[in-house]
Design a protein around this motif. Structure first.
Motif, PDB file in Angstrom:
ATOM      1  N   ASP A 122       0.847  -1.199   0.000  1.00 15.97           N
ATOM      2  CA  ASP A 122       0.000   0.000   0.000  1.00 15.97           C
ATOM      3  C   ASP A 122       0.881   1.246   0.000  1.00 15.97           C
ATOM      4  O   ASP A 122       1.852   1.316   0.754  1.00 15.97           O
ATOM      5  CB  ASP A 122      -0.870  -0.005   1.263  1.00 15.97           C
ATOM      6  N   GLY A 123       0.544   2.183  -0.878  1.00 10.37           N
ATOM      7  CA  GLY A 123       1.310   3.434  -0.954  1.00 10.37           C
ATOM      8  C   GLY A 123       2.392   3.344  -2.024  1.00 10.37           C
ATOM      9  O   GLY A 123       3.448   3.959  -1.951  1.00 10.37           O
ATOM     10  N   SER A 124       2.088   2.556  -3.063  1.00  9.75           N
ATOM     11  CA  SER A 124       3.104   2.291  -4.107  1.00  9.75           C
ATOM     12  C   SER A 124       3.730   3.567  -4.665  1.00  9.75           C
ATOM     13  O   SER A 124       4.893   3.569  -5.063  1.00  9.75           O
ATOM     14  CB  SER A 124       2.467   1.543  -5.285  1.00  9.75           C
ATOM     15  N   TYR A 245      -0.493  14.718   5.510  1.00  5.63           N
ATOM     16  CA  TYR A 245      -0.909  13.768   4.480  1.00  5.63           C
ATOM     17  C   TYR A 245       0.317  13.166   3.832  1.00  5.63           C
ATOM     18  O   TYR A 245       1.078  13.863   3.188  1.00  5.63           O
ATOM     19  CB  TYR A 245      -1.787  14.455   3.420  1.00  5.63           C
ATOM     20  N   MET A 249      -1.823   5.041   2.791  1.00  5.16           N
ATOM     21  CA  MET A 249      -2.900   4.908   3.783  1.00  5.16           C
ATOM     22  C   MET A 249      -2.375   4.323   5.085  1.00  5.16           C
ATOM     23  O   MET A 249      -2.718   4.796   6.173  1.00  5.16           O
ATOM     24  CB  MET A 249      -4.020   4.014   3.238  1.00  5.16           C
ATOM     25  N   TYR A 265     -10.698   9.908   2.921  1.00  2.25           N
ATOM     26  CA  TYR A 265     -10.591   9.842   1.474  1.00  2.25           C
ATOM     27  C   TYR A 265     -12.020   9.930   0.942  1.00  2.25           C
ATOM     28  O   TYR A 265     -12.690   8.904   0.777  1.00  2.25           O
ATOM     29  CB  TYR A 265      -9.874   8.610   0.933  1.00  2.25           C
TER      30      TYR A 265
END
Ligand code: AHG
Ligand code: MN
Ligand code: MN
Ligand code: MN
Length: 336
Positions: A122-124, A245, A249, A265
């Motif tokens: 997650d967060g590629s 931010y 995620m 989101y």
């Protein structure tokens, strides 16, 4: 004395889960075995992430996934590692991964009673610049192991029996709930073990951080716009909230879990269901937030009550400190 005791009384994640298991005499250790394979996957990804730059693992894999996203080499590698680890555990029968268009039905000889939904990486978008990324997973029990079907994973998140994430940041932290609270474990690379470092995590009831991609503000709906406005220009004498931010995620949720505040989101005109995927992003993070005393809302309902119909379905999400989410629920209630 206490420091000495701590150093010698190592509560590893395996010991913790075995303790939990002893509370369910009927359990045959299947969950413990499943979790040990998930932990193995996390350790592998952690080591791959840490040497990604050195091992030429940065950049694109040259393929595109069902989400229409260009897959990164680490996306593909992490996905393969988790699929192989989960299948070889012999404790799973259905796997849903962000990176696979179809659900994977495990061959009968290797089948177990758990269904795992997961986001292997997650967060590629943050891989190539070394910013924290993670793995997210949720676990359901199959209804009939001999007849597994998509309905076993198209269930409300409240039916999950466990959920967790692993964050590959300055340290490798695995946060897990099996339905009775949330615990955080940090990988001690010298032992190759996850050690309990954050027992019984509770999210602050209210926070002063809001976490959203303000770049989408032009397309937000009324309630979201009003809420973010309130964060920046509070009507009462309170001070404005801080904006944090990261764009992964897992990292944004982990900070929210420890410091309090709200992660959003929202839906917007371009993506009426928001961006985050229900099964392997929204549900596990919502499960953890509720277990930590927070809450999670879709703009219409409690996130864990959502009944998904497609395995890659998306939903807007507002999660974090109980009181902060109450405020956004009130704004959506006014509108509906
Ligand atoms: P993934 O890398 O698994 O596709 O997930 C990315 C998600 C989530 O990690 C993050 O909260 C969100 O994308 C960020 O989206 P924006 O860049 O649109 O803000
Ligand atoms: Mn993706
Ligand atoms: Mn993701
Ligand atoms: Mn992903």
């Amino acid at each position: 004395h206490s420091v000495e005791a701590h150093r010698t009384d190592l509560m590893t994640i395996t010991r913790y889960v075995l303790n939990e298991q002893s509370k369910h005499p009927e359990s045959r250790g299947d969950f413990t075995i499943l979790l040990s394979h998930i932990v193995l996957g996390c350790k592998f990804v952690c080591s791959a992430v840490n040497k990604a730059g050195l091992a030429k693992l940065l950049g694109l894999a040259g393929e595109t996934n069902i989400q229409g996203e260009e897959q990164k080499k680490l996306d593909v590698l992490s996905n393969e590692v988790f699929v192989k680890a989960l299948v070889s555990s012999g404790r799973t029968c259905i796997l849903v991964s962000e990176e696979d268009e179809e659900a994977i039905f495990v061959e009968p000889s290797k089948r177990g009673r758990y269904c795992v939904v997961f986001d292997p990486l997650d967060g590629s978008s943050n891989i190539d610049c070394g910013v924290s990324i993670g793995t997210i997973f949720g676990i359901y029990t199959v209804k009939d192991q001999d007849e597994p079907s998509l309905n076993d994973v198209l269930q409300p998140g409240k039916n999950m029996l466990a959920a967790g994430y692993c964050m590959y940041g300055s340290s490798c932290t695995l946060v897990l709930s099996t339905g009775s609270g949330v615990n955080g474990f940090t990988l001690d690379p010298s032992l190759g073990e996850f050690i309990l470092t954050h027992p019984d995590i509770k999210i602050p009831k209210k926070g002063n951080i809001y976490s959203v991609n303000e770049g989408n503000a032009k397309n937000w709906d009324g309630p979201t716009t009003k809420y973010v406005e309130k964060c920046k220009f509070p009507k009462d004498s309170s001070s404005p909230k801080s904006l944090r931010y990261i764009g992964s995620m897992v990292a944004d949720v982990h900070r929210t879990m420890l410091y309090g505040g709200i992660f959003l989101y929202p839906a917007d005109k371009k993506s009426p269901n928001g961006k985050l995927r229900v099964l392997y992003e929204v549900f596990p993070m919502s499960f953890l937030m509720e277990q930590a005393g927070g809450q999670s809302f879709t703009g219409k309902e409690r996130a864990l009550d959502l009944d998904p119909t497609k395995i890659h379905q998306r939903s807007p999400i507002f999660l974090g400190s109980y009181d902060d989410v109450e405020e956004i629920k009130a704004l959506y209630a006014e509108e509906n």
